[in-house]
Design an enzyme around this catalytic site. Structure first.
Site, mmCIF file in Angstrom:
data_model
loop_
_atom_site.group_PDB
_atom_site.id
_atom_site.type_symbol
_atom_site.label_atom_id
_atom_site.label_comp_id
_atom_site.label_asym_id
_atom_site.label_seq_id
_atom_site.Cartn_x
_atom_site.Cartn_y
_atom_site.Cartn_z
ATOM 1 N N CYS A 26 96.884 102.303 66.014
ATOM 2 C CA CYS A 26 96.577 100.887 65.781
ATOM 3 C C CYS A 26 95.207 100.710 65.114
ATOM 4 O O CYS A 26 94.176 101.050 65.700
ATOM 5 C CB CYS A 26 96.629 100.171 67.136
ATOM 6 S SG CYS A 26 95.900 98.540 67.168
ATOM 7 N N CYS A 29 92.773 98.428 66.945
ATOM 8 C CA CYS A 29 92.311 99.109 68.162
ATOM 9 C C CYS A 29 91.138 100.035 67.834
ATOM 10 O O CYS A 29 90.182 100.147 68.611
ATOM 11 C CB CYS A 29 93.440 99.924 68.790
ATOM 12 S SG CYS A 29 94.858 98.933 69.292
#
Length: 105
Positions: A26, A29
């Site tokens: 991600c 993230c």
């Protein structure tokens, strides 16, 4: 010492627990990772910070209905104090945590 379960970690008495639900693949993230590290340092001794990889902990992610990542949830004795998905700027996250910690102190 046996490894604590997620429920034991978030329900422990004492300090609030900030949980970062993330995945290695991600992009947002990865943007949040250094922010989370800095927040953990800024609130050391006041807030416990844990990271939960949603790919490795799907049951926990489902339990808390994690739809998008990163999702941050601040728990206090098992109760959700604050929750937000997406990237949160460091100054905003520090401010939110400080405010929430002051409310439970």
């Amino acid at each position: 010492m046996p490894k604590k379960s997620f429920q034991e970690l978030i329900q422990a008495p004492g300090m609030p627990v900030l949980v970062d639900f993330y995945a290695d693949w991600c992009g947002p993230c990865k943007t949040m990772a250094p922010i989370i590290e800095q927040v953990a340092k800024n609130h050391s001794g006041k807030v416990k910070v844990i990271k939960i990889n949603v790919d490795h902990n799907q049951a926990v992610a489902q339990q808390y209905q994690i739809q998008g990542i990163p999702t941050l949830i601040l728990f206090y004795q098992g109760r959700i104090l604050w929750r937000q998905s997406g990237v949160v700027p460091a100054h905003q996250l520090n401010q939110i945590i400080a405010q929430q910690v002051a409310n439970v102190a």
